[in-house]
Design a protein around this motif. Structure first.
Motif, PDB file in Angstrom:
ATOM      1  N   ASN A 144       0.834  -1.153   0.024  1.00 26.80           N
ATOM      2  CA  ASN A 144       0.081  -0.013  -0.158  1.00 26.80           C
ATOM      3  C   ASN A 144       0.845   1.300   0.115  1.00 26.80           C
ATOM      4  O   ASN A 144       0.575   2.160  -0.538  1.00 26.80           O
ATOM      5  N   ILE A 145       2.044   1.315   0.918  1.00 31.39           N
ATOM      6  CA  ILE A 145       2.863   2.427   0.842  1.00 31.39           C
ATOM      7  C   ILE A 145       3.437   2.730  -0.623  1.00 31.39           C
ATOM      8  O   ILE A 145       3.571   3.703  -1.114  1.00 31.39           O
ATOM      9  N   ILE A 146       4.152   1.560  -1.113  1.00 30.21           N
ATOM     10  CA  ILE A 146       4.717   1.508  -2.198  1.00 30.21           C
ATOM     11  C   ILE A 146       3.686   2.109  -3.503  1.00 30.21           C
ATOM     12  O   ILE A 146       4.066   3.032  -4.177  1.00 30.21           O
ATOM     13  N   THR A 147       2.413   1.742  -3.559  1.00 28.59           N
ATOM     14  CA  THR A 147       1.416   2.178  -4.424  1.00 28.59           C
ATOM     15  C   THR A 147       1.254   3.450  -4.276  1.00 28.59           C
ATOM     16  O   THR A 147       1.014   4.403  -5.132  1.00 28.59           O
ATOM     17  N   ALA A 148       1.073   3.958  -2.986  1.00 29.38           N
ATOM     18  CA  ALA A 148       0.718   5.240  -2.709  1.00 29.38           C
ATOM     19  C   ALA A 148       1.754   6.398  -3.188  1.00 29.38           C
ATOM     20  O   ALA A 148       1.798   7.243  -3.767  1.00 29.38           O
ATOM     21  N   ILE A 149       3.180   5.803  -3.262  1.00 29.04           N
ATOM     22  CA  ILE A 149       4.246   6.657  -3.571  1.00 29.04           C
ATOM     23  C   ILE A 149       4.309   6.749  -5.094  1.00 29.04           C
ATOM     24  O   ILE A 149       4.357   7.972  -5.692  1.00 29.04           O
TER      25      ILE A 149
END
Length: 164
Positions: free
Chosen positions: A16-21
Motif C-alpha cells: 500500500n505504501i509503495i502504491t501510494a508513492i
C-alpha cells in the motif's frame, strides 16, 4: 499461524505504501507536464505571431520594391495599409522565391515546393490577386501536417459541389 498472519498484514501495508508513492509521483509528474504544455503552447503562439509579423513585413517591403521597379509609385507608397496590398501572380511567385520569405515560411512549418502552383491556394476568390488578409488566413490553415478534419472538409466540399 500468527506469524503468517502478521507477515501478510506487513506485506499488505508495505505494498500500500509503495502504491501510494507511485500514484503520488505520477500525479505530480502529470501536473508538471500540464504546466510545461501550457508554457509550450504560449511560446508557440508568440513564436507564430512573431514569425507571421516578420513574414508580412517582408512581403510588404518586397511588394513595395516590386511596385517601384514596375513604375507604380502610388502602389509602392500604399504598402502601409495591409487591406490595400494586393499581390498578383507573377509578383507572388517572385516574393515566395525570396530567401528570407522561404526561411520564414519554413519556420512557420509551411513547405514551399512549387511557389507558382501555390498561387491558386491563396487566391480564394479567383480574381488573380491575393490580399494580405487572404494570405495570412491561408498561412494559418497550411501550418503543420494535414489533419483528419482537413481531409473530411475536402470530402464534404466535393460532395457539395457534386450535388449542385
Amino acid at each position: 499461524t500468527v506469524f503468517v498472519a502478521f507477515m501478510i498484514v506487513v506485506i499488505f501495508g508495505l505494498f500500500n505504501i509503495i502504491t501510494a508513492i507511485f500514484v503520488e509521483s505520477t500525479i505530480s509528474g502529470l501536473k508538471h507536464n500540464d504546466t510545461k504544455r501550457k508554457y509550450a503552447q504560449q511560446y508557440e503562439l508568440e513564436f507564430v505571431k512573431m514569425k507571421l509579423c516578420s513574414l508580412v513585413s517582408r512581403m510588404q517591403i518586397l511588394h513595395g520594391r516590386l511596385a517601384a521597379v514596375s513604375g507604380n509609385e502610388a502602389e509602392a507608397e500604399d504598402t502601409r495599409d495591409l487591406r490595400a496590398v494586393y499581390i498578383e501572380e507573377d509578383e507572388f511567385i517572385e516574393i515566395l522565391e525570396d530567401d528570407e520569405v522561404k526561411r520564414l515560411m519554413t519556420d512557420l512549418d509551411i513547405s514551399l515546393y512549387n511557389p507558382g502552383g501555390m498561387f491558386d491556394t491563396f487566391d480564394a476568390d479567383c480574381d488573380g490577386k491575393v490580399s494580405m488578409l487572404d494570405f495570412v488566413q491561408v498561412i494559418m490553415k497550411l501550418r503543420g501536417e494535414p489533419q483528419k478534419n482537413d481531409i473530411i472538409g475536402c470530402l464534404v466540399s466535393i460532395h457539395n459541389l457534386q450535388d449542385k
